[in-house]
Design an enzyme around this catalytic site. Structure first.
Site, PDB file in Angstrom:
ATOM      1  N   HIS A 130      41.246  43.199  40.362  1.00 60.17           N
ATOM      2  CA  HIS A 130      42.617  43.702  40.532  1.00 60.17           C
ATOM      3  C   HIS A 130      43.019  43.651  42.008  1.00 60.17           C
ATOM      4  O   HIS A 130      44.149  43.296  42.340  1.00 60.17           O
ATOM      5  CB  HIS A 130      42.719  45.169  40.094  1.00 60.17           C
ATOM      6  CG  HIS A 130      42.544  45.404  38.634  1.00 60.17           C
ATOM      7  ND1 HIS A 130      41.453  46.050  38.107  1.00 60.17           N
ATOM      8  CD2 HIS A 130      43.341  45.098  37.581  1.00 60.17           C
ATOM      9  CE1 HIS A 130      41.578  46.136  36.793  1.00 60.17           C
ATOM     10  NE2 HIS A 130      42.713  45.558  36.441  1.00 60.17           N
ATOM     11  N   ALA A 146      37.883  36.992  39.255  1.00 59.32           N
ATOM     12  CA  ALA A 146      36.855  37.440  40.206  1.00 59.32           C
ATOM     13  C   ALA A 146      35.563  37.663  39.423  1.00 59.32           C
ATOM     14  O   ALA A 146      35.597  38.178  38.302  1.00 59.32           O
ATOM     15  CB  ALA A 146      37.302  38.722  40.891  1.00 59.32           C
TER      16      ALA A 146
END
Ligand code: PAF
Length: 291
Positions: A34, A181
């Site tokens: 995030h 990620a």
């Protein structure tokens, strides 16, 4: 960073900026994935000529996108910690409405995406999920009125569904994809990784491992000019099952529309993506890899 809980205060605050925000919607319980999206939004907001655009993020656990047997109640609410992380990553405004603010009456008007995209893959295993997502995202877009919004490619189908909604509804918002990620061992970062026991966490690396296996299988098939989708998908699912997973799907699809490629497309140049969803114990994880 300012934390705002009401639509009225958010609108008033945004009116004080000379240009529209860049937006990152979330359900909170934030991780580095995030924060990478927030930093990407910060970069977009600061681009030359953009004026002084704020970066807005939202935290709202959206009941509408959870099925009856899913983890709405136990989804971690970690607002204070999340706010600190957002501020550190360059967010200007956190919009964190409670349920009564966003859904003051039952949300009877919904945004229903087309079956062709929204009933495949995740849509098959989570009926109503994309209607819940589109409804809350459309509502948040109306409230925040961003000029751009960043969505992670980890939720690959969600990104495509949102792109389709924005295009067909002529929403003046640029949808920007953010790369997935990963932890050092390859596991895609996800709030749901927090549900894994220590031994499950060690095993979880298999999911991205299987995607790499599929990527290698497709490349080998293309080099040899032979191989079938069914064989490649089945081998991947068998690998997961042998390691104790319960796969919902591991499937090679076309990047353009998430439909299965034809035999010629599989062995040719068509841009593909392999998407997977599987349960490890009580935790359902998803991941994908472009080919
Ligand atoms: O990806 C998410 O976290 C959610 O689906 C979103 C886009 C914030 C909508 O609730």
């Amino acid at each position: 960073m300012k934390t705002i809980h009401t639509i009225a205060e958010l609108r008033e605050t945004l009116a004080g900026y000379p240009s529209a925000p860049v937006f990152v919607p979330t359900m909170g319980n934030l991780h580095d994935g995030h924060l990478a999206l927030i930093r990407q939004a910060r970069g977009l907001a600061d681009e030359a000529g953009a004026g002084r655009s704020p970066v807005v993020s939202s935290i709202f656990v959206n009941r509408l996108q959870f099925g009856p047997n899913e983890d709405f109640d136990r989804y971690p609410r970690t607002l204070e910690r999340d706010a600190g992380l957002l501020a550190g990553a360059g967010c200007d405004i956190l919009f964190a409405p409670d349920e009564a603010e966003l859904y003051p009456e039952p949300q009877g008007y919904t945004v229903v995406p087309p079956d062709g995209l929204a009933k495949l893959l995740e849509g098959e295993f989570r009926p109503g999920f994309f209607t819940g997502v589109c409804t809350v995202v459309a509502k948040l877009f109306n409230i925040v009125q961003p000029r751009a919004a960043v969505f992670g490619k980890k939720d690959y189908q969600q990104l495509m569904v949102i792109r389709g909604m924005v295009r067909q509804m002529a929403m003046p918002i640029q949808i920007v994809p953010g790369d997935t990620a990963r932890a050092a061992d390859g596991l895609a970062l996800s709030s749901r990784n927090g549900y894994l026991s220590e031994s499950e966490r060690a095993e979880a690396v298999q999911l991205s491992g299987v995607l790499k296996q599929v990527q290698a299988d497709v490349k080998a098939a293309r080099q040899q000019g032979q191989g079938t989708l069914a064989d490649i998908d089945r081998r991947a699912q068998d690998t997961l099952r042998q390691c104790g997973w319960l796969p919902d799907y591991v499937s090679v699809r076309r990047q353009a529309d998430l439909l299965p490629p034809t035999a010629e497309q599989l062995l040719g140049q068509e841009p593909l993506v392999v998407l997977a969803a599987a349960k490890l114990g009580a935790t359902r994880l998803i991941d994908n890899l472009e080919i």
